[in-house]
Scaffold this motif. Structure first.
Motif, PDB file in Angstrom:
ATOM      1  N   GLU A 334       0.504  -1.083   0.197  1.00  0.00           N
ATOM      2  CA  GLU A 334      -0.282  -0.195   0.346  1.00  0.00           C
ATOM      3  C   GLU A 334       0.589   1.653   0.048  1.00  0.00           C
ATOM      4  O   GLU A 334       0.514   2.300  -0.430  1.00  0.00           O
ATOM      5  N   ALA A 335       1.991   1.290   0.382  1.00  0.00           N
ATOM      6  CA  ALA A 335       3.094   1.848   0.670  1.00  0.00           C
ATOM      7  C   ALA A 335       3.330   2.715  -0.879  1.00  0.00           C
ATOM      8  O   ALA A 335       4.696   2.570  -0.828  1.00  0.00           O
ATOM      9  N   GLN A 336       2.742   3.256  -1.695  1.00  0.00           N
ATOM     10  CA  GLN A 336       3.101   3.786  -3.128  1.00  0.00           C
ATOM     11  C   GLN A 336       4.139   4.960  -3.455  1.00  0.00           C
ATOM     12  O   GLN A 336       3.036   6.034  -1.409  1.00  0.00           O
ATOM     13  N   LYS A 337       4.591   5.352  -3.948  1.00  0.00           N
ATOM     14  CA  LYS A 337       5.242   6.842  -3.640  1.00  0.00           C
ATOM     15  C   LYS A 337       6.226   6.918  -2.446  1.00  0.00           C
ATOM     16  O   LYS A 337       6.074   8.284  -2.245  1.00  0.00           O
ATOM     17  N   THR A 338       6.368   6.034  -2.092  1.00  0.00           N
ATOM     18  CA  THR A 338       7.915   5.879  -0.879  1.00  0.00           C
ATOM     19  C   THR A 338       8.406   6.234  -1.462  1.00  0.00           C
ATOM     20  O   THR A 338       9.871   5.832  -2.190  1.00  0.00           O
ATOM     21  N   ASN A 339       9.209   7.063  -0.679  1.00  0.00           N
ATOM     22  CA  ASN A 339      10.518   7.740  -0.758  1.00  0.00           C
ATOM     23  C   ASN A 339      11.914   7.444   0.478  1.00  0.00           C
ATOM     24  O   ASN A 339      11.532   8.209   1.210  1.00  0.00           O
ATOM     25  N   ALA A 340      12.958   6.378  -0.189  1.00  0.00           N
ATOM     26  CA  ALA A 340      13.493   5.904   1.509  1.00  0.00           C
ATOM     27  C   ALA A 340      15.050   5.931   0.776  1.00  0.00           C
ATOM     28  O   ALA A 340      15.500   5.379  -0.524  1.00  0.00           O
ATOM     29  N   PHE A 341      16.045   6.218   1.591  1.00  0.00           N
ATOM     30  CA  PHE A 341      17.521   6.469   1.984  1.00  0.00           C
ATOM     31  C   PHE A 341      17.868   5.686   3.222  1.00  0.00           C
ATOM     32  O   PHE A 341      17.448   6.413   3.794  1.00  0.00           O
ATOM     33  N   GLN A 342      19.237   4.695   2.640  1.00  0.00           N
ATOM     34  CA  GLN A 342      19.844   4.727   3.565  1.00  0.00           C
ATOM     35  C   GLN A 342      21.234   4.468   2.714  1.00  0.00           C
ATOM     36  O   GLN A 342      21.486   4.174   2.136  1.00  0.00           O
ATOM     37  N   LYS A 343      22.065   4.478   3.985  1.00  0.00           N
ATOM     38  CA  LYS A 343      23.273   4.972   3.856  1.00  0.00           C
ATOM     39  C   LYS A 343      24.281   4.703   5.077  1.00  0.00           C
ATOM     40  O   LYS A 343      23.573   5.187   6.132  1.00  0.00           O
ATOM     41  N   SER A 344      25.386   3.976   4.721  1.00  0.00           N
ATOM     42  CA  SER A 344      26.110   3.493   5.910  1.00  0.00           C
ATOM     43  C   SER A 344      27.416   3.862   5.190  1.00  0.00           C
ATOM     44  O   SER A 344      28.075   2.722   4.843  1.00  0.00           O
ATOM     45  N   ASN A 345      28.322   4.628   6.178  1.00  0.00           N
ATOM     46  CA  ASN A 345      30.003   4.776   5.601  1.00  0.00           C
ATOM     47  C   ASN A 345      30.487   4.401   6.657  1.00  0.00           C
ATOM     48  O   ASN A 345      30.318   4.819   8.180  1.00  0.00           O
ATOM     49  N   ASN A 346      31.865   3.456   6.924  1.00  0.00           N
ATOM     50  CA  ASN A 346      32.683   3.825   7.564  1.00  0.00           C
ATOM     51  C   ASN A 346      34.138   3.875   7.369  1.00  0.00           C
ATOM     52  O   ASN A 346      34.764   3.092   5.858  1.00  0.00           O
ATOM     53  N   ILE A 347      34.994   3.946   7.955  1.00  0.00           N
ATOM     54  CA  ILE A 347      36.684   3.830   8.034  1.00  0.00           C
ATOM     55  C   ILE A 347      37.087   3.061   9.465  1.00  0.00           C
ATOM     56  O   ILE A 347      37.130   3.451  10.676  1.00  0.00           O
ATOM     57  N   LEU A 348      38.133   2.402   8.132  1.00  0.00           N
ATOM     58  CA  LEU A 348      38.561   1.253   9.422  1.00  0.00           C
ATOM     59  C   LEU A 348      40.191   2.034   9.658  1.00  0.00           C
ATOM     60  O   LEU A 348      40.932   2.499   8.710  1.00  0.00           O
ATOM     61  N   LEU A 349      40.815   2.336  11.037  1.00  0.00           N
ATOM     62  CA  LEU A 349      41.701   3.073  11.394  1.00  0.00           C
ATOM     63  C   LEU A 349      42.847   2.225  10.779  1.00  0.00           C
ATOM     64  O   LEU A 349      43.800   2.045  11.468  1.00  0.00           O
ATOM     65  N   SER A 350      42.797   0.644  11.726  1.00  0.00           N
ATOM     66  CA  SER A 350      43.186  -0.638  11.996  1.00  0.00           C
ATOM     67  C   SER A 350      43.308  -2.236  11.441  1.00  0.00           C
ATOM     68  O   SER A 350      41.628  -2.101  10.957  1.00  0.00           O
ATOM     69  N   ASP A 351      43.893  -2.544  10.509  1.00  0.00           N
ATOM     70  CA  ASP A 351      43.748  -3.122   9.720  1.00  0.00           C
ATOM     71  C   ASP A 351      43.232  -4.973  11.231  1.00  0.00           C
ATOM     72  O   ASP A 351      42.453  -5.866  10.625  1.00  0.00           O
ATOM     73  N   LYS A 352      43.193  -4.432  12.237  1.00  0.00           N
ATOM     74  CA  LYS A 352      41.905  -5.553  13.263  1.00  0.00           C
ATOM     75  C   LYS A 352      40.989  -4.832  14.054  1.00  0.00           C
ATOM     76  O   LYS A 352      40.012  -5.638  14.060  1.00  0.00           O
ATOM     77  N   ALA A 353      40.419  -3.676  13.435  1.00  0.00           N
ATOM     78  CA  ALA A 353      38.692  -3.316  13.504  1.00  0.00           C
ATOM     79  C   ALA A 353      38.189  -4.108  12.413  1.00  0.00           C
ATOM     80  O   ALA A 353      39.020  -4.511  11.133  1.00  0.00           O
TER      81      ALA A 353
END
Length: 438
Positions: A334-353
């Motif tokens: 039923e949810a026509q005309k929905t505008n949905a945006f999702q973003k996950s940005n990540n930075i790893l500062l260590s090779d063990k993270a």
């Protein structure tokens, strides 16, 4: 006796203390039965695949504090947003602190959950809203429901604007060797009303703490809610935060989560749409080091047409820290005309993270605009070189790049004094000393 057995066996004594004849008796009993059947979540469950509670549950937690513990305001002033006037609801080891709090019944209700659950004048409100959108199946939510007795009760009638922000503060003194607390919050914002809320959990020493919190938020027609969660706790603090948001027509609800400290943090954030032309915003910044672990688990359920949702999560992980982002957008037929945006940005500062990301779109409507994206990478070495070539030291260049990375979420904060506070906390987490004690 393990923690599950301790909780189940103490339930009868708890009910006698809060009134076994309460109208909530059946709700509590059913909730405890669900928890008794399911127990604490494990990594065998898909939703908890990357987060384990096993090490935490080995602690011998006290489930009810033995005595009330007083705190002087000067000892905890730095945790409050003291630059501006606010309403304050303060709890010490799960018990309300009247001398640190500033409540009101003048046009709006900023008071205690225990009062709302027991006083006749609130019965209609409690019957209408309490435990209506909180999960009846998720084990930790139902555990909280079984023991629900204290927390924040905020009721903003229609056509009211809260004249100042509301701070909800939960302090753990560490007077118990290990303590479990289960606050329950209920926030109701009426038609054409507006409120800003800041929630924080803070341990005052290094004794283990497990907080299992549940918050239900109701946004009526054209209501505006800005909710800020500050998670910058000590290394032995563990938080499971369950938040459920119900939105009606043309409402705007925003939840901003800032996860900087603590041992383990799990944020379950659920939005449900019950009207058209409404907007949901979910923002987060996570900055971790050492062996910290933060797990963001989000759901936005689009059930009505012409609605929008925006998710923007930034993560910076160093040392052996671990992050999880599991975000789901569900768009019903039923949810026509929905505008949905999702973003996950990540930075790893260590090779063990480590970062585990699982963005999901589940779409049953055909006229929608939906997108999701996830990036995992390291700092741009070219940008670092450019800034250093212009005389900026490496440490400051690194911090500036990470500021820029987080800036979109920082700019979404609508309380200027809180924006400044969050900016300074981030600066400290990134190793740039601004001389701010927190």
């Amino acid at each position: 006796m393990d923690l599950k057995e301790k909780l189940v066996s103490s339930f009868m004594a708890f009910e006698e203390r809060v009134d076994v004849h309460s109208d909530l008796h059946d709700i509590r009993t059913k909730a405890l039965k669900n928890f008794e059947n399911k127990g604490f979540p494990t990594k065998k469950e898909e939703a908890w695949k990357y987060t384990s509670l096993n090490a935490i549950l080995k602690n011998d937690f006290t489930v009810f504090p033995k005595a009330e513990n007083a705190i002087e305001f000067n000892h905890v002033k730095k945790y409050f947003l003291h630059e501006i006037d606010t309403y304050k609801l303060v709890f010490i080891d799960g018990v309300f602190s009247s001398h640190l709090s500033s409540t009101t019944h003048d046009g709006i209700d900023v008071c205690l959950m225990s009062s709302a659950l027991t006083k006749p004048k609130y019965k209609m409100v409690i019957d209408t809203y309490f435990n209506q959108i909180a999960s009846k199946d998720e084990s930790l939510t139902t555990l909280n429901t079984a023991f629900a007795s204290e927390g924040a009760f905020i009721n903003i009638p229609k056509k009211k604007v809260a004249d100042k922000p509301i701070e909800i503060m939960y302090f753990s003194t560490g007077n118990e060797a290990a303590l479990m607390v289960q606050p329950r919050n209920l926030v109701i914002v009426g038609e054409n009303s507006h409120v800003q809320i800041i929630e924080r959990h803070q341990s005052l020493n290094e004794n283990p703490v497990l907080t299992n919190s549940v918050t239900e938020i109701f946004a009526q027609k054209r209501a505006i809610i800005d909710y800020y969660k500050i998670q910058n706790d000590n290394s032995e603090a563990n938080l499971v935060d369950n938040t459920y948001v119900s939105q009606q027509q043309e409402s705007h609800a925003s939840v901003h989560t800032f996860s900087f400290g603590g041992n383990l943090t799990r944020n379950n954030l659920n939005f449900y749409h019950y009207g058209e032309r409404l907007t949901s915003t979910l923002n987060g910044i996570t900055i971790l080091s050492d062996k910290q672990h933060v797990d963001h688990y989000t759901l936005v359920k689009h059930s009505t047409p012409n609605c929008e949702s925006f998710q923007d999560y930034k993560g910076i992980f160093s040392d052996r820290s671990t992050g999880v982002f599991n975000g789901k957008v569900l768009v019903e037929r039923e949810a026509q005309k929905t505008n949905a945006f999702q973003k996950s940005n990540n930075i790893l500062l260590s090779d063990k993270a480590t970062i585990n990301a699982k963005p999901q779109l589940e779409i049953f409507a055909d006229d929608v605009k939906c997108s999701h994206g996830c990036t995992i990478g390291q700092l741009d070495e070219t940008a670092m070189f450019y800034m250093q070539s212009r005389g900026i030291p490496k440490k400051e260049a690194k911090a500036l790049l990470m500021y820029a990375f987080s800036n979109a979420v920082i700019e979404s904060i609508k309380i200027p004094e809180l924006k400044q506070r969050i900016t300074k906390i981030i600066a400290m987490k990134l190793g740039v000393n601004l001389g701010f004690d927190l």
